[in-house]
Design a protein around this motif. Structure first.
Motif, PDB file in Angstrom:
ATOM      1  N   TRP A 292      -9.063  -8.224   3.396  1.00 18.20           N
ATOM      2  CA  TRP A 292      -7.876  -8.136   4.253  1.00 18.20           C
ATOM      3  C   TRP A 292      -6.641  -8.667   3.539  1.00 18.20           C
ATOM      4  CZ3 TRP A 292      -7.823  -4.803   7.796  1.00 18.20           C
ATOM      5  CH2 TRP A 292      -8.919  -4.563   8.612  1.00 18.20           C
ATOM      6  N   ASP A 293      -6.807  -9.675   2.675  1.00 14.64           N
ATOM      7  CA  ASP A 293      -5.669 -10.159   1.886  1.00 14.64           C
ATOM      8  C   ASP A 293      -5.135  -9.045   1.000  1.00 14.64           C
ATOM      9  OD1 ASP A 293      -5.954 -12.621   3.043  1.00 14.64           O
ATOM     10  OD2 ASP A 293      -7.113 -13.483   1.382  1.00 14.64           O
ATOM     11  N   THR A 294      -6.058  -8.324   0.376  1.00 14.71           N
ATOM     12  CA  THR A 294      -5.661  -7.204  -0.471  1.00 14.71           C
ATOM     13  C   THR A 294      -4.950  -6.132   0.340  1.00 14.71           C
ATOM     14  OG1 THR A 294      -7.588  -7.610  -1.873  1.00 14.71           O
ATOM     15  CG2 THR A 294      -6.516  -5.465  -2.088  1.00 14.71           C
ATOM     16  N   PHE A 295      -5.501  -5.833   1.497  1.00  9.09           N
ATOM     17  CA  PHE A 295      -4.932  -4.793   2.360  1.00  9.09           C
ATOM     18  C   PHE A 295      -3.508  -5.152   2.787  1.00  9.09           C
ATOM     19  CE2 PHE A 295      -4.154  -3.148   6.651  1.00  9.09           C
ATOM     20  CZ  PHE A 295      -4.420  -1.794   6.478  1.00  9.09           C
ATOM     21  N   PHE A 296      -3.331  -6.366   3.281  1.00  2.94           N
ATOM     22  CA  PHE A 296      -2.012  -6.734   3.811  1.00  2.94           C
ATOM     23  C   PHE A 296      -0.988  -6.949   2.695  1.00  2.94           C
ATOM     24  CE2 PHE A 296      -4.495  -7.951   7.642  1.00  2.94           C
ATOM     25  CZ  PHE A 296      -3.834  -7.111   8.530  1.00  2.94           C
ATOM     26  N   LEU A 297      -1.424  -7.376   1.524  1.00  5.03           N
ATOM     27  CA  LEU A 297      -0.488  -7.463   0.402  1.00  5.03           C
ATOM     28  C   LEU A 297      -0.013  -6.068   0.002  1.00  5.03           C
ATOM     29  CD1 LEU A 297       1.021  -9.045  -1.720  1.00  5.03           C
ATOM     30  CD2 LEU A 297      -1.041  -9.011  -3.158  1.00  5.03           C
ATOM     31  N   ALA A 309       8.505   4.215   4.844  1.00  4.86           N
ATOM     32  CA  ALA A 309       7.190   4.837   4.648  1.00  4.86           C
ATOM     33  C   ALA A 309       6.435   4.953   5.963  1.00  4.86           C
ATOM     34  CB  ALA A 309       6.371   4.032   3.643  1.00  4.86           C
ATOM     35  N   VAL A 310       6.762   4.092   6.938  1.00  8.78           N
ATOM     36  CA  VAL A 310       6.062   4.128   8.226  1.00  8.78           C
ATOM     37  C   VAL A 310       6.335   5.426   8.983  1.00  8.78           C
ATOM     38  CG1 VAL A 310       5.956   1.633   8.534  1.00  8.78           C
ATOM     39  CG2 VAL A 310       7.972   2.875   9.292  1.00  8.78           C
ATOM     40  N   LEU A 311       7.399   6.145   8.618  1.00  8.53           N
ATOM     41  CA  LEU A 311       7.701   7.405   9.285  1.00  8.53           C
ATOM     42  C   LEU A 311       6.904   8.571   8.718  1.00  8.53           C
ATOM     43  CD1 LEU A 311      11.598   7.115   9.608  1.00  8.53           C
ATOM     44  CD2 LEU A 311       9.837   6.439  11.234  1.00  8.53           C
ATOM     45  N   ASP A 312       6.154   8.324   7.660  1.00 12.63           N
ATOM     46  CA  ASP A 312       5.355   9.366   7.019  1.00 12.63           C
ATOM     47  C   ASP A 312       3.968   9.377   7.641  1.00 12.63           C
ATOM     48  OD1 ASP A 312       3.664  10.809   5.180  1.00 12.63           O
ATOM     49  OD2 ASP A 312       5.258  10.617   3.694  1.00 12.63           O
ATOM     50  N   ALA A 313       3.484  10.574   8.006  1.00 19.38           N
ATOM     51  CA  ALA A 313       2.141  10.678   8.589  1.00 19.38           C
ATOM     52  C   ALA A 313       1.089  10.154   7.627  1.00 19.38           C
ATOM     53  CB  ALA A 313       1.843  12.128   8.969  1.00 19.38           C
ATOM     54  N   GLY A 314       1.343  10.327   6.316  1.00 21.18           N
ATOM     55  CA  GLY A 314       0.403   9.828   5.324  1.00 21.18           C
ATOM     56  C   GLY A 314       0.216   8.325   5.366  1.00 21.18           C
ATOM     57  N   PHE A 315       1.225   7.605   5.853  1.00 16.85           N
ATOM     58  CA  PHE A 315       1.131   6.151   5.959  1.00 16.85           C
ATOM     59  C   PHE A 315       0.031   5.779   6.950  1.00 16.85           C
ATOM     60  CE2 PHE A 315       2.269   2.155   8.009  1.00 16.85           C
ATOM     61  CZ  PHE A 315       2.534   1.330   6.930  1.00 16.85           C
ATOM     62  N   LEU A 316       0.072   6.386   8.123  1.00 19.26           N
ATOM     63  CA  LEU A 316      -0.933   6.107   9.148  1.00 19.26           C
ATOM     64  C   LEU A 316      -2.322   6.523   8.688  1.00 19.26           C
ATOM     65  CD1 LEU A 316      -1.720   5.299  12.042  1.00 19.26           C
ATOM     66  CD2 LEU A 316      -1.117   7.607  12.760  1.00 19.26           C
ATOM     67  N   LEU A 317      -2.430   7.711   8.103  1.00 18.62           N
ATOM     68  CA  LEU A 317      -3.738   8.209   7.684  1.00 18.62           C
ATOM     69  C   LEU A 317      -4.297   7.385   6.537  1.00 18.62           C
ATOM     70  CD1 LEU A 317      -3.019  12.049   7.823  1.00 18.62           C
ATOM     71  CD2 LEU A 317      -4.279  10.684   9.489  1.00 18.62           C
ATOM     72  N   SER A 318      -3.441   7.045   5.565  1.00 15.29           N
ATOM     73  CA  SER A 318      -3.896   6.337   4.380  1.00 15.29           C
ATOM     74  C   SER A 318      -4.321   4.906   4.707  1.00 15.29           C
ATOM     75  CB  SER A 318      -2.781   6.331   3.329  1.00 15.29           C
ATOM     76  OG  SER A 318      -3.205   5.697   2.153  1.00 15.29           O
ATOM     77  N   PHE A 319      -3.413   4.133   5.296  1.00 15.81           N
ATOM     78  CA  PHE A 319      -3.746   2.752   5.621  1.00 15.81           C
ATOM     79  C   PHE A 319      -4.765   2.685   6.761  1.00 15.81           C
ATOM     80  CE2 PHE A 319       0.053   1.757   3.173  1.00 15.81           C
ATOM     81  CZ  PHE A 319      -0.326   0.585   2.530  1.00 15.81           C
ATOM     82  N   GLY A 320      -4.739   3.663   7.663  1.00 11.76           N
ATOM     83  CA  GLY A 320      -5.716   3.678   8.741  1.00 11.76           C
ATOM     84  C   GLY A 320      -7.132   3.846   8.228  1.00 11.76           C
ATOM     85  N   ALA A 321      -7.309   4.760   7.259  1.00 10.29           N
ATOM     86  CA  ALA A 321      -8.648   4.985   6.701  1.00 10.29           C
ATOM     87  C   ALA A 321      -9.155   3.751   5.961  1.00 10.29           C
ATOM     88  CB  ALA A 321      -8.616   6.195   5.767  1.00 10.29           C
ATOM     89  N   VAL A 322      -8.291   3.156   5.136  1.00  8.99           N
ATOM     90  CA  VAL A 322      -8.708   1.978   4.361  1.00  8.99           C
ATOM     91  C   VAL A 322      -8.969   0.793   5.288  1.00  8.99           C
ATOM     92  CG1 VAL A 322      -7.995   0.311   2.610  1.00  8.99           C
ATOM     93  CG2 VAL A 322      -7.523   2.736   2.289  1.00  8.99           C
ATOM     94  N   GLY A 323      -8.088   0.596   6.278  1.00  7.74           N
ATOM     95  CA  GLY A 323      -8.288  -0.504   7.220  1.00  7.74           C
ATOM     96  C   GLY A 323      -9.585  -0.359   7.992  1.00  7.74           C
TER      97      GLY A 323
END
Length: 754
Positions: A292-297, A309-323
């Motif tokens: 989680w430290d790696t993720f949030f950094l 970047a939060v307005l990009d759909a890729g932001f939600l999909l990318s960080f959502g999948a990893v999270g």
């Protein structure tokens, strides 16, 4: 302990406040840079700098340029220094010598960031704002390329190398069907990928592999790091100064940065590079680092580098999948435990990501690929270990044999993707759902990826199944009328409790800019329709019928009515798709769910003997009514057709509380006798903002206003949904400009004139 928690809460509050302040300052700054609405279509001659080129069909390109001029005849209020402009350039090979970082002089025709706006779905204004694009432009003169002084910016060198690689790929694979995909995989330019291929990749669930993905960057960073580590160990002196694992990680990180920059530095690339950086920092510090430290950094660095970047759909999909993956792996549990641990982990990861992205895919794409796990199981290793290495080797080192092998490997992959896509159950359509259902579905997804025994997974499945909750529909005897925003054109949806009518399909300038693909089909998917009961095409004019072929092809209606001759290609296409063909001028009245539909036939003289009877005057006219309301759809009829309708049917048949204004408000229509017969209270117009035809004409607007008719235009309001309840007196409207009003929309404050 209390002090520690208080300090943490204080830091969180301070961080949130600082982020809000930073976002507000940046938003205000970019808002100030945008081309004002008053400067629409104004030609300016000035000096610009090329930032990047992207390839498009038929030798065209899209350029991102920056206004950089000390002296120009451009009014300061129209184009400010440093403003980024997106420009579409046809026959771009004429300007092959212009490279990123070079300055040039040219005359441009400006357009502010004012596009069409629907009630839901993709918002082009948001896209422009997220990419800090101040406006768009057309090139109206030849370029005068200014002397290219030596540029010390390494990012400019990298962009030139990226463009050189892209040009080489395009020329080397000129006639190969997988040219576009290879270009996207190597340099991240997806401009040549056809709309049909995008649908194929989305429906099979491999869209994340099309451009450079985080998976590929991580894979090749690891390979580069391991290779450097092996070489580093051969030197005792180097190992004594820097440990080989640390040197390998540093080289892998450097490789990932360069790879991400070559790939266009999209959100998935940023996320991957910053996560690798966070892991490298943890390696420097020593000890075990929490995921989680790696993720949030990585999240913090991504937003610090690009706040929007939060307005990009890729932001939600990318960080959502990893999270989601971290959420599962941090719990150290396995929902299956076969003897082969590698297979178990692969299956677990695929299951987790698939479940975790159910809701984002439903909200963003109105579908869930059921074949995605199988398609990914084949495509991920194939593209990661075969296609991508060959494409990079061929593209970056200009090895033609490797490039051709990469393209051929992708052609082989297409075989199984097409086979999967042809399965009737491959994709599950999902309509839009209200907020409370999405919350319950999110809870269900969490339950499905939690360890067994906490909450029954059957309960989680039941919550996820709420995605199939029926879409809202009108009550019995009510009807809803939605005017799509298709710029200069007509596309209307009429809903009753159990039926759907589509009236016209808007324009289609090319395969990508097709109103059926961009507006109508997504609207139908969002509202749970796979076909219309009746598609009525008023007449064969480009701004009404442009999207008709694609609409009939993708969603064949049960009935197709038009004013065209029986041998017309659209009638033949509809017949092939097993739609019932009907001539609209001889149709009888019918009733759906207590709502009456009355075609008002226009019996005209032979067109060969009278050139006044153009396509416009052949338009299908339809009256829709319940006991409280009536709406008249008029197509593009003009004065002569209005006169004949009045003579043939009389004022009683034409009277309606609401009229969709004939011919977008042209001065050749909406004659006073016709309006006196209809006696409307509300007039609805579909027209493009500041369109080239001058619709609606000021005299027509004055005529409606003199009769106390309220005028509403999609040019100012965006798409509009009008509700006509049988039990109430007044209809009411939902307008896109009101429900989607945000700071990145330019038109709320300056596009109010009809």
């Amino acid at each position: 302990m209390c002090k520690s928690q208080f300090a943490l809460a204080l830091w969180l509050f301070a961080g949130f406040g600082a982020a809000q302040l930073n976002a507000g300052v940046q938003a205000a700054a970019h808002k100030n840079m945008q081309v004002p609405l008053a400067c629409n279509k104004q030609q300016v001659q000035s000096e610009f700098k090329l930032l990047e080129k992207a390839f498009r069909d038929d030798g065209a390109q899209t350029w991102l340029i920056m206004h950089k001029a000390r002296q120009s005849n451009t009014p300061e209020q129209c184009l400010k220094n440093g403003a980024k402009i997106q420009m579409f350039v046809e026959s771009a090979n004429r300007f092959e010598s212009l490279k990123p970082g070079q300055a040039f002089q040219a005359t441009l025709r400006l357009k502010p960031p004012k596009g069409t706006l629907q009630l839901e779905g993709f918002d082009v204004h948001r896209h422009w704002f997220a990419n800090q694009i101040a406006g768009t432009a057309q090139l109206k003169s030849d370029l005068v390329i200014l002397p290219d002084h030596f540029n010390f910016n390494p990012l400019v060198w990298l962009e030139r190398a990226r463009l050189h690689t892209a040009e080489w790929i395009v020329s080397s694979l000129q006639n190969h069907p997988e040219q576009a995909l290879v270009l996207a995989m190597v340099v991240g330019d997806q401009g040549l990928i056809s709309a049909e291929d995008r649908e194929l990749f989305n429906s099979t669930g491999i869209a994340h592999l099309v451009a450079i993905s985080g998976l590929h960057i991580t894979l090749f960073a690891m390979i580069a790091g391991k290779g450097m580590g092996l070489l580093w160990r051969r030197s005792q002196r180097l190992c004594l100064s820097i440990p080989a694992p640390l040197a390998g990680s540093a080289f892998g990180l450097l490789f990932a940065v360069l790879y991400g920059l070559v790939a266009g530095w999209g959100v998935p690339a940023q996320r991957t590079v910053f996560m690798l950086f966070a892991l490298f920092v943890g390696q420097l510090r020593g000890g075990t680092q929490n995921s989680w430290d790696t993720f949030f950094l990585a999240l913090f660095l991504t937003l610090a580098f690009d706040s929007w970047a939060v307005l990009d759909a890729g932001f939600l999909l990318s960080f959502g999948a990893v999270g989601t993956l971290i959420f599962v792996t941090q719990g150290h549990y396995h929902f299956i435990k076969p003897q082969q641990e590698f297979i178990a982990n692969a299956v677990k990861a695929q299951y987790t990501v698939t479940v975790g992205l159910i809701l984002p895919c439903a909200m963003l794409f109105n579908q869930q690929s059921l074949i995605s796990p199988v398609a990914n199981a084949l495509s991920i290793p194939w593209m990661s270990f075969v296609s991508t290495p060959l494409a990079l080797l061929g593209g970056l080192l200009q090895q033609n044999w490797a490039l051709v092998l990469a393209a051929n490997s992708l052609a082989l992959q297409r075989e199984w993707l097409v086979t999967f896509n042809e399965l009737s159950w491959a994709t599950l359509p999902l309509q839009n759902q209200p907020f409370w259902i999405n919350l319950l579905v999110a809870l269900g997804c969490i339950i499905l990826i939690m360890p067994q025994g906490i909450v029954s997974r059957w309960f989680g499945l039941a919550l996820v199944a709420l995605l199939a909750w029926p879409a809202p529909r009108p009550a019995e005897q009510d009807f809803w009328l939605t005017l799509m925003d298709v710029a200069q054109g007509t596309a209307i949806a009429v809903q009753t409790k159990n039926h759907l009518l589509i009236y016209d399909a808007g324009p289609a300038f090319n395969d990508r800019s097709n109103s059926a693909r961009r507006v109508l089909l997504p609207w139908m998917a969002a509202h749970g329709y796979n076909r219309a009961d009746l598609f009525m095409l008023s007449h064969d004019d480009a701004d009404h019928s442009g999207g008709a072929p694609l609409l009939i092809e993708k969603a064949p209606p049960r009935q197709f009515a038009s004013s065209m001759v029986e041998s017309h290609p659209l009638n033949q296409l509809a017949t092939q798709k097993q739609s019932e063909i009907k001539p609209c001028h001889s149709m009888e009245k019918w009733t759906w769910n207590g709502v009456a539909f009355q075609p008002i036939g226009l019996h005209t003289p032979t067109r060969a003997h009278n050139n006044l009877w153009t396509k416009n005057n052949q338009s299908c006219v339809l009256k829709i009514s319940n006991s409280s309301h009536s709406v008249l759809l008029t197509g593009d009829i003009e004065a002569i057709a209005e006169m004949h309708l009045l003579a043939q049917h009389g004022a009683d048949h034409l009277k309606a509380r609401v009229i969709v204004v004939p011919h977008h408000g042209s001065k050749t229509s909406s004659t006073l006798p016709f309006l006196q017969a209809v006696r409307p209270e509300i007039a609805l117009i579909q027209s493009g903002w500041q369109n080239q035809f001058g619709h609606p004409h000021s005299q027509v607007i004055e005529r409606y206003e003199s009769m106390n008719v309220k005028v509403h235009n999609t040019a100012q309001n965006g798409a509009m949904k009008w509700v006509f309840p049988n039990s109430k007196i007044d209809p009411f409207a939902t307008k896109a400009s009101e429900i989607r009003q945000t700071y990145w929309h330019a038109h709320e404050s300056g596009a109010k004139a009809p």
